[in-house]
Scaffold this motif. Structure first.
Motif, mmCIF file in Angstrom:
data_model
loop_
_atom_site.group_PDB
_atom_site.id
_atom_site.type_symbol
_atom_site.label_atom_id
_atom_site.label_comp_id
_atom_site.label_asym_id
_atom_site.label_seq_id
_atom_site.Cartn_x
_atom_site.Cartn_y
_atom_site.Cartn_z
ATOM 1 N N LEU A 103 -6.199 18.836 2.825
ATOM 2 C CA LEU A 103 -5.148 19.458 3.608
ATOM 3 C C LEU A 103 -3.697 19.758 2.859
ATOM 4 C CD1 LEU A 103 -4.041 20.164 6.249
ATOM 5 C CD2 LEU A 103 -3.175 17.658 6.482
ATOM 6 N N CYS A 104 -3.296 19.076 1.784
ATOM 7 C CA CYS A 104 -2.318 19.261 1.133
ATOM 8 C C CYS A 104 -2.703 20.554 0.212
ATOM 9 C CB CYS A 104 -1.657 17.944 0.307
ATOM 10 S SG CYS A 104 -1.014 16.778 1.041
ATOM 11 N N LEU A 105 -3.802 20.701 -0.368
ATOM 12 C CA LEU A 105 -4.019 21.792 -1.152
ATOM 13 C C LEU A 105 -4.347 23.302 -0.098
ATOM 14 C CD1 LEU A 105 -4.991 23.259 -3.621
ATOM 15 C CD2 LEU A 105 -7.405 22.393 -3.157
ATOM 16 N N ASN A 106 -4.795 23.117 0.952
ATOM 17 C CA ASN A 106 -5.097 24.114 1.691
ATOM 18 C C ASN A 106 -3.823 24.680 2.277
ATOM 19 O OD1 ASN A 106 -7.876 23.942 1.628
ATOM 20 N ND2 ASN A 106 -8.118 22.789 3.316
ATOM 21 N N VAL A 107 -2.725 23.736 2.586
ATOM 22 C CA VAL A 107 -1.544 24.324 3.075
ATOM 23 C C VAL A 107 -0.811 24.845 2.152
ATOM 24 C CG1 VAL A 107 0.780 23.344 4.058
ATOM 25 C CG2 VAL A 107 -1.226 22.465 4.901
ATOM 26 N N MET A 108 -0.793 24.431 0.881
ATOM 27 C CA MET A 108 -0.003 25.064 -0.270
ATOM 28 C C MET A 108 -0.552 26.275 -0.837
ATOM 29 S SD MET A 108 2.528 25.283 -2.342
ATOM 30 C CE MET A 108 3.349 23.496 -2.362
ATOM 31 N N TYR A 114 1.392 21.086 7.477
ATOM 32 C CA TYR A 114 0.708 19.731 7.317
ATOM 33 C C TYR A 114 0.860 19.040 8.680
ATOM 34 C CZ TYR A 114 -0.058 15.043 5.645
ATOM 35 O OH TYR A 114 -0.550 13.830 5.340
ATOM 36 N N HIS A 115 2.058 19.071 9.483
ATOM 37 C CA HIS A 115 2.060 18.489 10.752
ATOM 38 C C HIS A 115 1.051 19.070 11.620
ATOM 39 C CE1 HIS A 115 5.332 15.699 10.069
ATOM 40 N NE2 HIS A 115 6.207 16.548 9.555
ATOM 41 N N ALA A 116 0.811 20.544 11.652
ATOM 42 C CA ALA A 116 -0.168 21.017 12.342
ATOM 43 C C ALA A 116 -1.423 20.524 12.227
ATOM 44 C CB ALA A 116 0.061 22.443 12.121
ATOM 45 N N THR A 163 13.415 31.210 -4.184
ATOM 46 C CA THR A 163 12.898 30.693 -3.281
ATOM 47 C C THR A 163 13.478 29.413 -3.287
ATOM 48 O OG1 THR A 163 11.030 32.258 -3.093
ATOM 49 C CG2 THR A 163 11.231 30.551 -1.497
ATOM 50 N N PRO A 164 14.464 28.753 -2.513
ATOM 51 C CA PRO A 164 14.760 27.329 -2.525
ATOM 52 C C PRO A 164 13.795 26.486 -2.100
ATOM 53 C CG PRO A 164 16.545 28.784 -1.628
ATOM 54 C CD PRO A 164 15.440 29.797 -1.752
ATOM 55 N N PHE A 165 13.978 25.172 -2.712
ATOM 56 C CA PHE A 165 12.827 24.154 -2.509
ATOM 57 C C PHE A 165 12.983 23.693 -0.999
ATOM 58 C CE2 PHE A 165 12.161 19.567 -2.067
ATOM 59 C CZ PHE A 165 10.997 19.798 -2.282
ATOM 60 N N GLU A 166 14.172 23.672 -0.279
ATOM 61 C CA GLU A 166 14.033 22.921 0.836
ATOM 62 C C GLU A 166 13.457 23.936 2.039
ATOM 63 O OE1 GLU A 166 16.651 23.060 -0.861
ATOM 64 O OE2 GLU A 166 17.136 20.844 -1.481
ATOM 65 N N PRO A 167 13.625 25.153 2.078
ATOM 66 C CA PRO A 167 12.844 25.901 2.893
ATOM 67 C C PRO A 167 11.307 25.981 2.626
ATOM 68 C CG PRO A 167 14.626 27.254 2.290
ATOM 69 C CD PRO A 167 14.463 25.939 1.424
ATOM 70 N N LEU A 168 10.950 25.866 1.374
ATOM 71 C CA LEU A 168 9.223 25.660 0.981
ATOM 72 C C LEU A 168 9.030 24.355 1.603
ATOM 73 C CD1 LEU A 168 9.348 27.249 -2.547
ATOM 74 C CD2 LEU A 168 8.235 28.333 -0.453
ATOM 75 N N SER A 169 9.591 23.295 1.334
ATOM 76 C CA SER A 169 9.241 22.061 1.954
ATOM 77 C C SER A 169 9.131 21.918 3.304
ATOM 78 C CB SER A 169 10.294 21.128 1.323
ATOM 79 O OG SER A 169 10.104 19.854 1.904
ATOM 80 N N ASP A 170 9.792 22.420 3.889
ATOM 81 C CA ASP A 170 9.983 22.699 5.384
ATOM 82 C C ASP A 170 8.655 23.506 6.008
ATOM 83 O OD1 ASP A 170 12.445 21.553 5.649
ATOM 84 O OD2 ASP A 170 13.501 23.211 5.842
ATOM 85 N N ALA A 171 8.228 24.519 4.965
ATOM 86 C CA ALA A 171 7.316 25.333 5.497
ATOM 87 C C ALA A 171 6.047 24.581 5.160
ATOM 88 C CB ALA A 171 7.308 26.671 5.022
ATOM 89 N N PHE A 172 6.028 23.819 4.195
ATOM 90 C CA PHE A 172 4.827 23.194 3.615
ATOM 91 C C PHE A 172 4.590 21.821 4.912
ATOM 92 C CE2 PHE A 172 2.842 19.228 2.339
ATOM 93 C CZ PHE A 172 1.629 19.579 1.707
ATOM 94 N N MET A 173 5.579 21.049 5.428
ATOM 95 C CA MET A 173 5.528 20.098 6.147
ATOM 96 C C MET A 173 5.127 20.648 7.539
ATOM 97 S SD MET A 173 5.766 17.497 4.574
ATOM 98 C CE MET A 173 5.269 16.607 6.050
ATOM 99 N N ALA A 174 5.646 21.792 8.024
ATOM 100 C CA ALA A 174 5.210 22.500 9.356
ATOM 101 C C ALA A 174 3.581 22.672 9.090
ATOM 102 C CB ALA A 174 5.840 23.748 9.589
ATOM 103 N N TRP A 189 0.744 -1.211 0.092
ATOM 104 C CA TRP A 189 -0.092 -0.003 -0.080
ATOM 105 C C TRP A 189 0.785 1.323 0.211
ATOM 106 C CZ3 TRP A 189 -5.270 -0.130 -0.233
ATOM 107 C CH2 TRP A 189 -5.806 -1.615 0.178
ATOM 108 N N ASP A 190 0.573 2.129 -0.880
ATOM 109 C CA ASP A 190 0.769 3.838 -0.468
ATOM 110 C C ASP A 190 0.061 3.988 0.515
ATOM 111 O OD1 ASP A 190 1.817 6.278 -0.984
ATOM 112 O OD2 ASP A 190 -0.151 6.776 -1.721
ATOM 113 N N PHE A 191 0.611 5.134 1.356
ATOM 114 C CA PHE A 191 -0.139 5.496 2.569
ATOM 115 C C PHE A 191 -0.889 7.015 2.230
ATOM 116 C CE2 PHE A 191 -0.669 7.630 6.714
ATOM 117 C CZ PHE A 191 -1.271 6.303 7.233
ATOM 118 N N ASN A 192 -0.382 7.925 1.799
ATOM 119 C CA ASN A 192 -0.669 9.228 1.884
ATOM 120 C C ASN A 192 -1.757 9.322 0.489
ATOM 121 O OD1 ASN A 192 1.921 10.088 3.292
ATOM 122 N ND2 ASN A 192 0.742 11.347 3.980
ATOM 123 N N GLY A 193 -2.862 9.632 0.851
ATOM 124 C CA GLY A 193 -3.954 9.520 -0.220
ATOM 125 C C GLY A 193 -4.497 8.333 -0.680
#
Length: 210
Positions: free
Chosen positions: A21-26, A78-80, A65-76, A9-13
């Motif tokens: 949630l992914c859409l709202n965070v982005m 998402y985790h919330a 705007t480098p990808f890594e900080p954007l990814s970190d912001a998205f995951m923050a 199984w894949d998990f997310n989705g």
């Protein structure tokens, strides 16, 4: 009688209904960055792996705007809110039915393994899996390598394994592993994108014939 000896199984989705949630965070990030938000339809057309490609399609200039900080912001973000998501309809019933039929199941994910493990425990479905595998980071580059390695470790004929996912990447992973694939429409990828792979596409997990 099932025709398969193992279900991956894949998990997310696929098991966890997290596309909204992914859409709202982005969208929150886009608005904060002065960029236009997306519709659900647009999201399903451009979301992809590696997700850095999706960020560019969403409007981010990764040179500015480098990808890594954007990814970190998205995951923050998402985790919330991740624990507000539910499992997909029929998920627990399908997992339980497979277990009762003696059909081993596992998870491979392009998400960070620690998070996937946390979510599996949160939903109380860990008992259904012989293995839960993800990445060692949260940048979602893809999961071909861990999928291929897992099939090698299983040591069974790949033709007796079924991969259940919800994105074109899941189909690509299944192809790399040499296993069958079924895709569930979750909102992460447009139905037409899923159908274009040639894999069966279902709306509910309990529609899958194992």
């Amino acid at each position: 009688m099932t025709k398969y000896a193992h279900i991956i199984w894949d998990f997310n989705g696929t098991l966890m209904d997290d596309a909204p949630l992914c859409l709202n965070v982005m969208n929150g990030m886009l608005v904060e960055g002065g960029l236009p938000p997306m519709t659900a339809e647009r999201y399903a057309e451009i979301f992809d792996f590696p997700v850095s490609v999706y960020y560019q399609r969403a409007g981010w200039d990764l040179e500015k705007t480098p990808f890594e900080p954007l990814s970190d912001a998205f995951m923050a973000g998402y985790h919330a809110k991740k624990l507000t998501c539910q499992l997909r309809p029929g998920a627990v019933e399908t997992l339980r039915r497979n277990q009762q039929a003696g059909l081993p199941q596992s998870v491979i994910s392009a998400a960070q393994q620690s998070m996937v493990r946390e979510l599996v425990d949160h939903y109380g479905i860990g008992e259904y899996f012989v293995s839960v595998r993800g990445l060692d980071n949260h940048h979602a580059a893809g999961k071909v390598a861990i999928g291929v390695q897992w099939v090698e470790e299983l040591g069974i004929d790949p033709k007796t394994i079924l991969m259940v996912g919800d994105t074109v990447h899941d189909y690509e992973v299944a192809q790399a592993m040499g296993v069958d694939c079924v895709l569930v429409y979750s909102g992460h990828h447009a139905r037409a994108r899923l159908a274009a792979t040639g894999a069966p596409v279902v709306d509910r997990l309990d529609e899958i014939e194992f």
